[in-house]
Design a protein around this motif. Structure first.
Motif, PDB file in Angstrom:
ATOM      1  N   GLU A  27       0.856  -1.232  -0.088  1.00  0.00           N
ATOM      2  CA  GLU A  27       0.134  -0.123   0.017  1.00  0.00           C
ATOM      3  C   GLU A  27       0.696   1.215  -0.140  1.00  0.00           C
ATOM      4  O   GLU A  27       1.829   1.393   0.742  1.00  0.00           O
ATOM      5  CB  GLU A  27      -1.114  -0.037   1.206  1.00  0.00           C
ATOM      6  N   PHE A  28       0.446   2.247  -0.720  1.00  0.00           N
ATOM      7  CA  PHE A  28       1.218   3.440  -0.880  1.00  0.00           C
ATOM      8  C   PHE A  28       0.593   4.515  -0.342  1.00  0.00           C
ATOM      9  O   PHE A  28      -0.851   4.638  -0.347  1.00  0.00           O
ATOM     10  CB  PHE A  28       1.390   3.975  -2.615  1.00  0.00           C
ATOM     11  N   SER A  29       0.947   5.294   0.713  1.00  0.00           N
ATOM     12  CA  SER A  29       0.532   6.608   1.151  1.00  0.00           C
ATOM     13  C   SER A  29       0.107   7.574   0.081  1.00  0.00           C
ATOM     14  O   SER A  29       0.669   7.394  -1.167  1.00  0.00           O
ATOM     15  CB  SER A  29       1.587   7.252   2.082  1.00  0.00           C
ATOM     16  N   PRO A  30      -0.817   8.471   0.330  1.00  0.00           N
ATOM     17  CA  PRO A  30      -1.242   9.328  -0.738  1.00  0.00           C
ATOM     18  C   PRO A  30      -0.423  10.329  -1.257  1.00  0.00           C
ATOM     19  O   PRO A  30      -0.905  11.601  -1.024  1.00  0.00           O
ATOM     20  CB  PRO A  30      -2.856   9.876  -0.322  1.00  0.00           C
ATOM     21  N   SER A  31       0.709  10.038  -1.715  1.00  0.00           N
ATOM     22  CA  SER A  31       1.748  11.108  -2.146  1.00  0.00           C
ATOM     23  C   SER A  31       1.235  11.550  -3.659  1.00  0.00           C
ATOM     24  O   SER A  31       0.540  10.806  -4.276  1.00  0.00           O
ATOM     25  CB  SER A  31       3.176  10.620  -2.241  1.00  0.00           C
ATOM     26  N   GLU A  46       2.865  -9.822  -8.058  1.00  0.00           N
ATOM     27  CA  GLU A  46       2.831  -8.778  -7.189  1.00  0.00           C
ATOM     28  C   GLU A  46       1.775  -7.827  -7.335  1.00  0.00           C
ATOM     29  O   GLU A  46       1.735  -7.295  -8.589  1.00  0.00           O
ATOM     30  CB  GLU A  46       4.226  -8.089  -7.224  1.00  0.00           C
ATOM     31  N   CYS A  47       1.177  -7.337  -6.181  1.00  0.00           N
ATOM     32  CA  CYS A  47       0.075  -6.435  -6.370  1.00  0.00           C
ATOM     33  C   CYS A  47       0.270  -5.248  -5.266  1.00  0.00           C
ATOM     34  O   CYS A  47       0.840  -5.584  -4.171  1.00  0.00           O
ATOM     35  CB  CYS A  47      -1.254  -7.339  -5.969  1.00  0.00           C
ATOM     36  N   PHE A  48      -0.190  -4.103  -5.835  1.00  0.00           N
ATOM     37  CA  PHE A  48      -0.081  -2.903  -4.947  1.00  0.00           C
ATOM     38  C   PHE A  48      -1.598  -2.337  -4.656  1.00  0.00           C
ATOM     39  O   PHE A  48      -2.496  -2.451  -5.547  1.00  0.00           O
ATOM     40  CB  PHE A  48       0.935  -2.075  -5.409  1.00  0.00           C
ATOM     41  N   TYR A  49      -1.664  -1.549  -3.639  1.00  0.00           N
ATOM     42  CA  TYR A  49      -2.873  -0.995  -3.246  1.00  0.00           C
ATOM     43  C   TYR A  49      -2.665   0.770  -3.291  1.00  0.00           C
ATOM     44  O   TYR A  49      -1.611   0.981  -2.679  1.00  0.00           O
ATOM     45  CB  TYR A  49      -3.679  -1.501  -2.197  1.00  0.00           C
ATOM     46  N   LEU A  76      -5.213  -3.563 -13.711  1.00  0.00           N
ATOM     47  CA  LEU A  76      -5.903  -2.276 -12.823  1.00  0.00           C
ATOM     48  C   LEU A  76      -7.139  -2.431 -12.421  1.00  0.00           C
ATOM     49  O   LEU A  76      -7.942  -2.649 -13.259  1.00  0.00           O
ATOM     50  CB  LEU A  76      -5.558  -0.855 -13.605  1.00  0.00           C
ATOM     51  N   MET A  77      -7.552  -2.811 -11.172  1.00  0.00           N
ATOM     52  CA  MET A  77      -8.858  -2.870 -10.860  1.00  0.00           C
ATOM     53  C   MET A  77      -9.223  -1.941  -9.740  1.00  0.00           C
ATOM     54  O   MET A  77      -8.823  -1.166  -8.758  1.00  0.00           O
ATOM     55  CB  MET A  77      -8.850  -4.196  -9.892  1.00  0.00           C
ATOM     56  N   SER A  78     -10.740  -1.456 -10.076  1.00  0.00           N
ATOM     57  CA  SER A  78     -11.222  -0.461  -9.228  1.00  0.00           C
ATOM     58  C   SER A  78     -11.589  -0.881  -7.648  1.00  0.00           C
ATOM     59  O   SER A  78     -11.386  -1.930  -7.517  1.00  0.00           O
ATOM     60  CB  SER A  78     -12.659  -0.189  -9.885  1.00  0.00           C
ATOM     61  N   PRO A  79     -12.170  -0.076  -6.820  1.00  0.00           N
ATOM     62  CA  PRO A  79     -12.360  -0.429  -5.379  1.00  0.00           C
ATOM     63  C   PRO A  79     -13.512  -1.449  -5.437  1.00  0.00           C
ATOM     64  O   PRO A  79     -13.393  -2.154  -4.471  1.00  0.00           O
ATOM     65  CB  PRO A  79     -12.665   0.805  -4.930  1.00  0.00           C
ATOM     66  N   GLY A 102     -11.935   5.099  -2.534  1.00  0.00           N
ATOM     67  CA  GLY A 102     -11.394   3.562  -2.472  1.00  0.00           C
ATOM     68  C   GLY A 102     -10.167   3.231  -2.498  1.00  0.00           C
ATOM     69  O   GLY A 102      -9.299   4.226  -3.053  1.00  0.00           O
ATOM     70  N   ASP A 103      -9.492   1.954  -2.593  1.00  0.00           N
ATOM     71  CA  ASP A 103      -8.543   1.603  -2.908  1.00  0.00           C
ATOM     72  C   ASP A 103      -8.329   0.919  -4.130  1.00  0.00           C
ATOM     73  O   ASP A 103      -9.278  -0.169  -4.437  1.00  0.00           O
ATOM     74  CB  ASP A 103      -8.079   0.425  -1.812  1.00  0.00           C
ATOM     75  N   TYR A 104      -7.526   1.245  -5.304  1.00  0.00           N
ATOM     76  CA  TYR A 104      -7.233   0.721  -6.360  1.00  0.00           C
ATOM     77  C   TYR A 104      -6.109  -0.251  -6.123  1.00  0.00           C
ATOM     78  O   TYR A 104      -5.010  -0.071  -5.478  1.00  0.00           O
ATOM     79  CB  TYR A 104      -7.073   1.781  -7.305  1.00  0.00           C
ATOM     80  N   MET A 105      -6.185  -1.334  -7.079  1.00  0.00           N
ATOM     81  CA  MET A 105      -5.305  -2.357  -6.943  1.00  0.00           C
ATOM     82  C   MET A 105      -4.727  -2.568  -8.409  1.00  0.00           C
ATOM     83  O   MET A 105      -5.577  -2.545  -9.415  1.00  0.00           O
ATOM     84  CB  MET A 105      -6.022  -3.432  -6.505  1.00  0.00           C
TER      85      MET A 105
END
Length: 230
Positions: A27-31, A46-49, A76-79, A102-105
């Motif tokens: 997970e990334f902070s909202p930078s 590998e997946c990231f949010y 790329l997937m929506s929340p 929401g969180d995008y993956m």
């Protein structure tokens, strides 16, 4: 940037959580701008949010810097779990989406490869994230008085500063992408260099063997095989 292990720079905090194969998540902070380079092993995913605000913009660019075929699957997937983008076995891509809360993956998939690992670079650019820009403007208003002086308004100053900031951010983004292209080209050149050296040694070995066989055959033609009697 080097082969196998690459440095990374993030303007925000980056947490990378690796789960057992074939999936992992982070997970990334909202930078506003983040880039990352990592190695994706063969047969792994590998997946990231990335948390996003409503009516913001998410731009993601990725490149495969090293690895056989220079290709990877990208999701790329929506929340809500809907697939927004699916790239199958591509070496690079650029995608921009208007977001909801929401969180995008987004995932990089190398499960189709059983031998070759891939080195992947990607960059996130977040626009219209909201609170930070409004807070900066409020801070400016606290310290500015007499805006009629020199016929310059606060809005004009902020517009000029935001213009310079946007151009500097774009310059940093372009330089980062150019470094990624340079790293990929260098990896290709090093791979070609190794192949040329390998096949040169093979050809040299073949030439030595052929030369030895020819010398032996010529020598055998001039040998007197008749037995002498005494």
């Amino acid at each position: 940037l080097g082969r196998g292990a690459f440095p990374f720079s993030l303007l925000g905090c980056l947490a990378l959580l690796l789960l057992p194969p074939p999936r992992a998540a982070a997970e990334f902070s909202p930078s506003l701008d983040s880039d990352f380079t990592f190695t994706l092993p063969a047969g792994r995913r590998e997946c990231f949010y990335q948390p996003m605000r409503k009516e913001a913009s998410l731009e993601l660019e990725y490149q495969v810097l090293d690895g056989a075929g220079l290709d990877v699957d990208f999701h790329l997937m929506s929340p809500k779990g809907e697939t927004l983008v699916f790239d199958q076995r591509k070496s690079d891509g650029v995608h921009t989406v208007e977001t909801e809360e929401g969180d995008y993956m987004f995932c990089f998939d190398n499960t189709f490869s059983t031998i070759s690992e891939k080195v992947i670079f990607f960059e996130l650019i977040l626009d219209n994230m909201g609170e930070e820009g409004e807070k900066d403007q409020e801070d400016w208003k606290k310290f500015v008085t007499g805006t009629d002086l020199l016929d310059m308004k606060l809005e004009d100053i902020l517009e000029s500063i935001n213009s310079v900031k946007a151009r500097l951010s774009k310059s940093v983004q372009i330089q980062t992408l150019l470094r990624a292209f340079e790293a990929r080209d260098r990896n290709i050149q090093e791979s070609n260099f190794d192949r040329v050296n390998f096949w040169s040694m093979v050809n040299l070995g073949v030439m030595v063997v052929v030369s030895a066989v020819q010398v032996y055959m010529l020598k055998s033609l001039f040998e007197d095989k008749r037995k002498s009697r005494t």
